[in-house]
Design a protein around this motif. Sequence first.
Motif, PDB file in Angstrom:
ATOM      1  N   ASN A 105      -1.925  80.719   6.021  1.00 32.46           N
ATOM      2  CA  ASN A 105      -1.468  79.371   5.683  1.00 32.46           C
ATOM      3  C   ASN A 105      -0.605  78.789   6.789  1.00 32.46           C
TER       4      ASN A 105
ATOM      5  N   LEU B  21      -2.741  77.570   9.489  1.00 32.00           N
ATOM      6  CA  LEU B  21      -3.474  76.374   9.056  1.00 32.00           C
ATOM      7  C   LEU B  21      -2.608  75.126   9.178  1.00 32.00           C
ATOM      8  N   PHE B  22      -1.377  75.194   8.649  1.00 36.19           N
ATOM      9  CA  PHE B  22      -0.540  73.991   8.638  1.00 36.19           C
ATOM     10  C   PHE B  22       0.036  73.706  10.017  1.00 36.19           C
TER      11      PHE B  22
ATOM     12  N   GLY C 241      -0.800  66.647   4.040  1.00 41.22           N
ATOM     13  CA  GLY C 241       0.505  66.502   3.397  1.00 41.22           C
ATOM     14  C   GLY C 241       0.428  66.843   1.922  1.00 41.22           C
TER      15      GLY C 241
ATOM     16  N   LEU D 162      -1.770  68.722   0.428  1.00 42.24           N
ATOM     17  CA  LEU D 162      -2.025  70.151   0.250  1.00 42.24           C
ATOM     18  C   LEU D 162      -0.729  70.940   0.429  1.00 42.24           C
ATOM     19  N   TYR D 163       0.113  70.490   1.374  1.00 38.83           N
ATOM     20  CA  TYR D 163       1.371  71.186   1.617  1.00 38.83           C
ATOM     21  C   TYR D 163       2.282  71.088   0.388  1.00 38.83           C
ATOM     22  N   VAL D 164       2.358  69.891  -0.183  1.00 35.79           N
ATOM     23  CA  VAL D 164       3.176  69.728  -1.390  1.00 35.79           C
ATOM     24  C   VAL D 164       2.623  70.602  -2.509  1.00 35.79           C
ATOM     25  N   PHE D 165       1.303  70.640  -2.622  1.00 33.15           N
ATOM     26  CA  PHE D 165       0.660  71.440  -3.657  1.00 33.15           C
ATOM     27  C   PHE D 165       0.988  72.929  -3.466  1.00 33.15           C
ATOM     28  N   MET D 166       1.038  73.317  -2.173  1.00 32.35           N
ATOM     29  CA  MET D 166       1.342  74.704  -1.865  1.00 32.35           C
ATOM     30  C   MET D 166       2.775  75.060  -2.302  1.00 32.35           C
ATOM     31  N   LEU D 167       3.673  74.049  -2.300  1.00 30.36           N
ATOM     32  CA  LEU D 167       5.065  74.309  -2.693  1.00 30.36           C
ATOM     33  C   LEU D 167       5.244  74.386  -4.213  1.00 30.36           C
ATOM     34  N   LEU D 168       4.279  73.817  -4.956  1.00 27.69           N
ATOM     35  CA  LEU D 168       4.453  73.690  -6.398  1.00 27.69           C
ATOM     36  C   LEU D 168       4.762  75.005  -7.127  1.00 27.69           C
TER      37      LEU D 168
ATOM     38  N   THR E 112       3.877  81.537  -1.635  1.00 29.77           N
ATOM     39  CA  THR E 112       4.525  80.333  -1.108  1.00 29.77           C
ATOM     40  C   THR E 112       5.729  80.712  -0.250  1.00 29.77           C
TER      41      THR E 112
ATOM     42  N   THR F 148       4.644  82.078   3.032  1.00 31.29           N
ATOM     43  CA  THR F 148       4.180  80.994   3.894  1.00 31.29           C
ATOM     44  C   THR F 148       5.355  80.276   4.550  1.00 31.29           C
TER      45      THR F 148
END
Lengths: 283, 285
Positions: free
Chosen positions: A97, A100-101, A110, A112-118, A170, A173
């Motif tokens: 990850n 990737l970012f 952006g 997807l990044y927020v989703f990754m933090l959820l 998370t 990452t």
Amino acid sequence: MIPTIPQPRALSLAYTAYIIAFFVFLALPLVVVAVFAFNDSQFPSLPWEGFTWNWFFGSERPMIGVFHERPILRAIGTSCFVAILVSLLSVAVGTSNAFLFNRYRFRGQGLLYVFMLLPLVIPGIVLGISILVFSSRVANGLWDMAQWDWEALRPGLLLVILGQFSFIATIATLVIGARLQKFDRSLEEAAMNLGANRLTAVRTITIPYLAPAMIGAFVVAFLMSFENFNTTLMLVGSDAPLTIAMFDRLKEGSTPLLNAVSLLLMIGSSLLALVMIAFQRRS
Amino acid sequence: MRAEAKLGFILLLSPLVVWLSLLILIPHIDMLLVSLRERVGVGEYRISLANYLTFINEPLYLRTFIRTAMMSILATTITLLIAFPVSYYIAKIARGRVQSALFLLCLVPFWVSELVRTFGWMILLRETGIISNLLQALGLVDGPVELLYNDAAIMVGLVYTSMLFMVVPLVTTLESLPDEVIEAGYDLGGNGISVLREIIIPHATPGIVSGCIVVFMLSLGNYLTPIMLGGKDSLWFTELIYSQFIVRFNWELGAAFGFLLLGLSSFIVWGMLKLTGQSLEKTMG
């Protein structure tokens, strides 16, 4: 209020007293747990009946020590097994990850990044039940379609591992991504100018640079997995990890055996944390 | 080269997508679907809001929900009030070795399982515990006092458990405030209180927000502390979820409860971010 600005003496004394009180508050429960591991009594409470090592090494009833208590030893083994798998998985996915970012710009990045933090803002118990509901739906579906009973999808270690991984990934990452951000990419380009292909450059230059963060992420993931309670509680089957096994005992009433286990846990995790800090200092 | 980059992109993207879809997105959608169905016969279901109506119509459920939210907000406030002076001391007053030692000391308790911490408070607070004995020895009370199994004990446990998650972000933001700015505040005629209000707190806002979000979430979703330290009447919402799922096997209602808990926590997190103009990437990442 900083050292260069003079303050009334009474005020700074009161402030120092407050800080001391705070650290006493922090230390108190842990000190108490540690001290009562050595109480020669059936209960971890006053009166103090004298000093004993029996809650660690005792082998006869009623004082069976940690090292002779099979269920506890097995639970420690289960916890270690789960924690190692969760950490390996989290570091692997976390590294992927992070690359990737860091290396790609794409549409929806952006988001997807927020989703990754959820996963960090979802209560652990909700993560647990959602995975429980989904996995049992898949298991039921497999049974209805193919009469195939896939045991691993019922509450048990696989679900515990997946449940813990779902939010620890998370954290891995974030830890690895933070270090990759500081990496100077011209080093990779230099390696490529010298004839390495991209993969070799990443393997010989970037990954060694990331290693401290990867080890750090591994240790953090290990400790988080080891002490996880909420998510594990909803997904656990018959093999209980240590926190669940201790919880079950604590509900029945506690003996200083639990203090002894707790003290060992404290020593183990502080050692691990110290090793990590020492390692990070050196590199 | 372009094809290679594309392949690399897909290889790096797939673990992320598999993880987020299979373990986060689809399970939550599934949980929502389960919460929206009602059992009408053996293996027969229909879509309805019955579970949510049960929640609204049963006073115990609604009361527990509101109580859990209120107590979590209170725990967050108390944690902030206790942690702020400590963080300020570590970030701005302590120097060098003392500074890093104090910071490390703050972290140590949290490498230990939450279970151990809760257990420690049980030993301290129970009727035969340390504090009760201490009070008797000092002659302040006549007999043993039970300090465990009430809301105050839950509050102590929650505040203790979440302390780290408030101290770390606060120390980080306060450390980035230059001393000169504070000095300038005093030079311009400010006193301790006005400097705190106009300079220090505005600067620390991102840290305060991320600390409060994490502490609130942890308190709301806590199971261990309320069940071990709380009494018979102090129900926590997570206990209801657990009992619907594991004890009563009523997954439909349990899923609805889970969704309500998730909804509440998301709402508060979103509200706090909006109120202070922060974003999730900045506060968490």
